[in-house]
Design a protein around this motif. Structure first.
Motif, short mmCIF file in Angstrom:
data_model
loop_
_atom_site.label_atom_id
_atom_site.label_comp_id
_atom_site.label_asym_id
_atom_site.label_seq_id
_atom_site.Cartn_x
_atom_site.Cartn_y
_atom_site.Cartn_z
N ASN A 285 0.82 -1.21 0.00
CA ASN A 285 0.00 0.00 0.00
C ASN A 285 0.86 1.26 0.00
O ASN A 285 0.56 2.23 -0.70
N PHE A 286 1.94 1.23 0.76
CA PHE A 286 2.86 2.37 0.80
C PHE A 286 3.50 2.60 -0.57
O PHE A 286 3.56 3.73 -1.06
N LEU A 287 3.98 1.53 -1.19
CA LEU A 287 4.63 1.66 -2.49
C LEU A 287 3.66 2.17 -3.56
O LEU A 287 4.05 2.96 -4.43
N GLN A 288 2.42 1.72 -3.49
CA GLN A 288 1.44 2.22 -4.45
C GLN A 288 1.23 3.72 -4.26
O GLN A 288 1.11 4.46 -5.24
N ALA A 289 1.18 4.17 -3.03
CA ALA A 289 1.00 5.59 -2.78
C ALA A 289 2.22 6.39 -3.27
O ALA A 289 2.07 7.49 -3.81
N MET A 290 3.40 5.83 -3.12
CA MET A 290 4.62 6.53 -3.54
C MET A 290 4.78 6.53 -5.06
O MET A 290 5.20 7.53 -5.64
N LEU A 291 4.47 5.42 -5.71
CA LEU A 291 4.70 5.28 -7.15
C LEU A 291 3.49 5.68 -7.98
O LEU A 291 3.60 5.80 -9.20
N GLY A 292 2.37 5.85 -7.36
CA GLY A 292 1.16 6.18 -8.11
C GLY A 292 0.27 4.96 -8.20
O GLY A 292 0.74 3.86 -8.49
N HIS A 293 -0.99 5.17 -7.95
CA HIS A 293 -1.94 4.07 -7.99
C HIS A 293 -2.30 3.72 -9.44
O HIS A 293 -1.94 4.41 -10.38
N GLU A 294 -3.03 2.64 -9.57
CA GLU A 294 -3.48 2.17 -10.88
C GLU A 294 -4.26 3.26 -11.62
O GLU A 294 -4.08 3.46 -12.82
N ALA A 295 -5.11 3.97 -10.91
CA ALA A 295 -5.95 4.99 -11.55
C ALA A 295 -5.12 6.10 -12.18
O ALA A 295 -5.47 6.60 -13.25
N GLY A 296 -4.03 6.49 -11.55
CA GLY A 296 -3.18 7.54 -12.11
C GLY A 296 -2.56 7.12 -13.43
O GLY A 296 -2.52 7.90 -14.39
N ALA A 297 -2.07 5.90 -13.49
CA ALA A 297 -1.46 5.40 -14.73
C ALA A 297 -2.51 5.28 -15.83
O ALA A 297 -2.26 5.64 -16.99
N LEU A 298 -3.69 4.79 -15.48
CA LEU A 298 -4.75 4.66 -16.48
C LEU A 298 -5.25 6.02 -16.95
O LEU A 298 -5.57 6.20 -18.12
N ARG A 299 -5.30 6.99 -16.04
CA ARG A 299 -5.73 8.34 -16.41
C ARG A 299 -4.77 8.93 -17.43
O ARG A 299 -5.19 9.58 -18.41
N ARG A 300 -3.46 8.74 -17.25
CA ARG A 300 -2.49 9.24 -18.23
C ARG A 300 -2.68 8.59 -19.59
O ARG A 300 -2.55 9.23 -20.62
N ARG A 301 -3.00 7.30 -19.60
CA ARG A 301 -3.24 6.61 -20.87
C ARG A 301 -4.49 7.16 -21.56
O ARG A 301 -4.51 7.35 -22.77
N VAL A 302 -5.54 7.42 -20.79
CA VAL A 302 -6.77 7.98 -21.36
C VAL A 302 -6.50 9.36 -21.94
O VAL A 302 -6.96 9.68 -23.05
N GLN A 303 -5.76 10.20 -21.23
CA GLN A 303 -5.45 11.53 -21.72
C GLN A 303 -4.61 11.46 -23.00
O GLN A 303 -4.84 12.23 -23.94
N ALA A 304 -3.66 10.53 -23.05
CA ALA A 304 -2.84 10.39 -24.25
C ALA A 304 -3.68 9.93 -25.43
O ALA A 304 -3.51 10.43 -26.56
N LEU A 305 -4.60 9.01 -25.20
CA LEU A 305 -5.47 8.55 -26.28
C LEU A 305 -6.41 9.66 -26.75
O LEU A 305 -6.65 9.81 -27.95
N ALA A 306 -6.94 10.44 -25.82
CA ALA A 306 -7.83 11.55 -26.19
C ALA A 306 -7.08 12.59 -27.01
O ALA A 306 -7.61 13.10 -28.00
#
Length: 127
Positions: free
Chosen positions: A91-112
């Motif tokens: 849980n700590f590492l996910q908070a430090m490295l970014g959660h799944e939603a953050g990575a998916l949000r960047r992919r959605v923005q790139a596709l848009a």
């Protein structure tokens, strides 16, 4: 080691299915991490691969961690059990490295952004 109905808990089919699901998630995450580390021969940009790998690893960490705690019951979160320490670390590492939603949000923005750009073939046809 625990027993119920005069047999080891590990012998129950439901528990074996949960362990199999955890193994599948782990292998998916390992495959995506390998793909991000060694490249995909031009199939995707390095940023896209890293975002996809981060999302898959975060999902696997969540599924494996939560299922492990569930399999161990309430004692899984005590300080005496190592699984609780691993789960808190995940849980700590996910908070430090970014959660799944953050990575998916960047992919959605790139596709848009990619979809909003006019293609070269479309502009030639209209000219």
């Amino acid at each position: 080691e625990r027993e119920q109905f005069a047999q080891k808990l590990a012998g129950f089919q439901a528990l074996r299915h949960l362990l199999a699901d955890m193994m599948v998630e782990t292998e998916f995450a390992r495959s995506m991490a390998d793909l991000a580390a060694f490249g995909a021969d031009g199939l995707a940009s390095p940023d896209e691969l890293l975002d996809r790998a981060r999302a898959r690893v975060c999902r696997a960490a969540k599924v494996v961690g939560e299922t492990s705690i569930q399999l161990h019951g309430g004692m899984g979160m005590t300080d005496e059990m190592a699984i609780g320490h691993y789960f808190r670390r995940l849980n700590f590492l996910q908070a430090m490295l970014g959660h799944e939603a953050g990575a998916l949000r960047r992919r959605v923005q790139a596709l848009a952004t990619e979809l909003a750009r006019p293609k070269a073939a479309d502009s030639e046809v209209t000219a």
